[in-house]
Design an enzyme around this catalytic site. Structure first.
Site, PDB file in Angstrom:
ATOM      1  N   ASP A  19       0.851  -1.192   0.000  1.00 39.58           N
ATOM      2  CA  ASP A  19       0.000   0.000   0.000  1.00 39.58           C
ATOM      3  C   ASP A  19       0.885   1.240   0.000  1.00 39.58           C
ATOM      4  OD1 ASP A  19      -2.381  -1.509   0.037  1.00 39.58           O
ATOM      5  OD2 ASP A  19      -2.124  -1.838   2.191  1.00 39.58           O
ATOM      6  N   LYS A  40       0.385  -8.224  -2.514  1.00 36.94           N
ATOM      7  CA  LYS A  40      -0.976  -7.701  -2.643  1.00 36.94           C
ATOM      8  C   LYS A  40      -0.926  -6.280  -3.176  1.00 36.94           C
ATOM      9  CE  LYS A  40      -3.758  -6.141   0.782  1.00 36.94           C
ATOM     10  NZ  LYS A  40      -4.496  -4.930   0.306  1.00 36.94           N
ATOM     11  N   ASP A  67      -6.443  -6.709  -4.912  1.00 39.26           N
ATOM     12  CA  ASP A  67      -7.490  -6.537  -3.900  1.00 39.26           C
ATOM     13  C   ASP A  67      -8.256  -5.237  -4.159  1.00 39.26           C
ATOM     14  OD1 ASP A  67      -9.025  -6.823  -1.618  1.00 39.26           O
ATOM     15  OD2 ASP A  67      -7.477  -6.014  -0.287  1.00 39.26           O
ATOM     16  N   LEU A  68      -9.213  -5.291  -5.089  1.00 39.84           N
ATOM     17  CA  LEU A  68      -9.991  -4.105  -5.451  1.00 39.84           C
ATOM     18  C   LEU A  68     -11.420  -4.134  -4.918  1.00 39.84           C
ATOM     19  CD1 LEU A  68      -8.748  -3.541  -9.108  1.00 39.84           C
ATOM     20  CD2 LEU A  68      -7.843  -2.615  -6.970  1.00 39.84           C
ATOM     21  N   LYS A  69     -11.804  -5.226  -4.297  1.00 47.42           N
ATOM     22  CA  LYS A  69     -13.087  -5.305  -3.585  1.00 47.42           C
ATOM     23  C   LYS A  69     -14.267  -4.839  -4.450  1.00 47.42           C
ATOM     24  CE  LYS A  69     -11.017  -4.698   1.008  1.00 47.42           C
ATOM     25  NZ  LYS A  69      -9.602  -4.526   0.612  1.00 47.42           N
ATOM     26  N   PHE A  70     -14.504  -5.540  -5.541  1.00 48.68           N
ATOM     27  CA  PHE A  70     -15.568  -5.159  -6.468  1.00 48.68           C
ATOM     28  C   PHE A  70     -16.926  -5.137  -5.762  1.00 48.68           C
ATOM     29  CE2 PHE A  70     -12.714  -7.701  -9.456  1.00 48.68           C
ATOM     30  CZ  PHE A  70     -11.978  -6.595  -9.822  1.00 48.68           C
ATOM     31  N   ASP A  72     -20.719  -3.761  -7.341  1.00 47.47           N
ATOM     32  CA  ASP A  72     -21.510  -3.033  -8.315  1.00 47.47           C
ATOM     33  C   ASP A  72     -22.581  -3.991  -8.832  1.00 47.47           C
ATOM     34  OD1 ASP A  72     -22.396  -1.156 -10.272  1.00 47.47           O
ATOM     35  OD2 ASP A  72     -20.357  -0.391 -10.500  1.00 47.47           O
ATOM     36  N   ILE A  73     -23.304  -3.601  -9.861  1.00 48.05           N
ATOM     37  CA  ILE A  73     -24.272  -4.516 -10.454  1.00 48.05           C
ATOM     38  C   ILE A  73     -23.517  -5.696 -11.081  1.00 48.05           C
ATOM     39  CG2 ILE A  73     -25.944  -2.679 -10.839  1.00 48.05           C
ATOM     40  CD1 ILE A  73     -25.140  -2.737 -13.812  1.00 48.05           C
ATOM     41  N   PRO A  74     -24.162  -6.867 -11.184  1.00 51.08           N
ATOM     42  CA  PRO A  74     -23.442  -8.052 -11.679  1.00 51.08           C
ATOM     43  C   PRO A  74     -22.740  -7.850 -13.020  1.00 51.08           C
ATOM     44  CG  PRO A  74     -25.506  -8.720 -10.676  1.00 51.08           C
ATOM     45  CD  PRO A  74     -25.515  -7.222 -10.687  1.00 51.08           C
ATOM     46  N   THR A 131     -11.723  -5.805   8.482  1.00 51.25           N
ATOM     47  CA  THR A 131     -11.066  -5.970   9.785  1.00 51.25           C
ATOM     48  C   THR A 131     -10.954  -4.664  10.560  1.00 51.25           C
ATOM     49  OG1 THR A 131      -8.927  -5.822   8.646  1.00 51.25           O
ATOM     50  CG2 THR A 131      -9.752  -8.024   9.164  1.00 51.25           C
ATOM     51  N   ARG A 192      -0.915  -9.500  12.984  1.00 49.32           N
ATOM     52  CA  ARG A 192       0.119  -8.670  13.574  1.00 49.32           C
ATOM     53  C   ARG A 192       1.082  -9.543  14.387  1.00 49.32           C
ATOM     54  NH1 ARG A 192      -1.466  -5.606  10.398  1.00 49.32           N
ATOM     55  NH2 ARG A 192      -2.091  -3.423  10.635  1.00 49.32           N
ATOM     56  N   GLY A 221       0.828  -6.206   6.145  1.00 47.31           N
ATOM     57  CA  GLY A 221       1.241  -4.976   5.494  1.00 47.31           C
ATOM     58  C   GLY A 221       2.287  -4.229   6.278  1.00 47.31           C
ATOM     59  N   ARG A 222       1.830  -3.278   7.085  1.00 46.60           N
ATOM     60  CA  ARG A 222       2.741  -2.351   7.747  1.00 46.60           C
ATOM     61  C   ARG A 222       3.817  -2.992   8.616  1.00 46.60           C
ATOM     62  NH1 ARG A 222      -2.318   1.460   9.204  1.00 46.60           N
ATOM     63  NH2 ARG A 222      -3.288  -0.576   8.860  1.00 46.60           N
TER      64      ARG A 222
END
Length: 247
Positions: A19, A40, A67-70, A72-74, A131, A192, A221-222
């Site tokens: 990120d 990622k 990891d774009l977490k779609f 919207d409509i199908p 999370t 963590r 990540g961090r």
């Protein structure tokens, strides 16, 4: 714990979350080259760099979790998943709250793209509850179920849609392993290492505990990316996972 992922090497379980900007991401990837397996790419990096960052990481030998977490409509989500796989994604995500029909459309778009490109079928994951959210946060958006019950309900949608698995906090890993069975991917952010800062994560666990509870893969990540020696932190997690015994 016994599942289809018990034979995975520790290095294969850890997904490093990039990120950050392109130059910093590729510099970190270079340090981890030959050690890490998964990277990622989330919204921060992808929306700035686009598909080129996926290809750049794959050229360095990494698998890419896009990891774009779609949500919207199908029809739109099917096209988004198809485009993501054609750009090189090995793993992708969608919000299960968008419905089983939406998740199924995403899976079908991903599978279609994989066939077209002659690539392995990508891993499709349903987001359950972020999370960063706790009970108070859920209730603030009108969801009155307890966190664990909401996670379970969203996981059932992922299963109905035929997804590969889910993303959830490590606190729900054991429940999800029982619900989804031995072959489901259970990918857990909010991991963590002992002593690491929690940041904005609410529902967390150590790497070893997450895997013992049923997680197949860990997103870190961090604790890695902000460390003075990211390779040393990555290797310390590997050693922690080597010390656990999966039954």
């Amino acid at each position: 714990m016994s599942d289809a992922f018990a034979a995975l090497a520790p290095e294969e379980r850890i997904i490093t979350a990039l990120d950050m900007g392109r130059d910093e991401a590729l510099a970190l990837a270079q340090k981890l080259e030959g050690t890490a397996v998964w990277m990622k790419v989330g919204m921060t990096l992808y929306y700035r760099e686009g598909p080129s960052i996926v290809r750049a990481l794959q050229d360095r030998g990494f698998k890419v979790f896009l990891d774009l977490k779609f949500h919207d409509i199908p029809h739109q989500v099917r096209g988004a998943a198809r485009s993501a796989v054609l750009s090189g994604a090995d793993m992708l995500t969608m919000h299960t709250v968008g419905s089983a029909a939406m998740c199924q459309a995403a899976r079908e778009g991903a599978e279609e793209a994989a066939r077209e490109a002659g690539r392995p079928t990508p891993v499709t994951l349903g987001i359950t509850v972020l999370t960063s959210m706790d009970q108070e946060a859920l209730e603030s958006v009108g969801i009155m179920r307890p966190v664990a019950e909401q996670v379970k309900a969203m996981a059932a949608i992922a299963k109905e849609a035929g997804l590969s698995g889910v993303v959830a906090s490590p606190k729900e890993a054991a429940m999800l392993r029982e619900l989804l069975g031995p072959n489901a991917y259970i990918v857990t952010p909010g991991v963590r290492p002992a002593g690491a800062a929690l940041g904005d994560q609410k529902r967390v666990a150590t790497p070893a505990q997450a895997v013992l509870d049923g997680a197949s893969h860990l997103v870190v990540g961090r604790p890695i990316t902000q460390a003075e020696d990211p390779v040393a932190v990555f290797n310390s997690i590997v050693e922690e996972l080597k010390d656990i015994h999966l039954q």
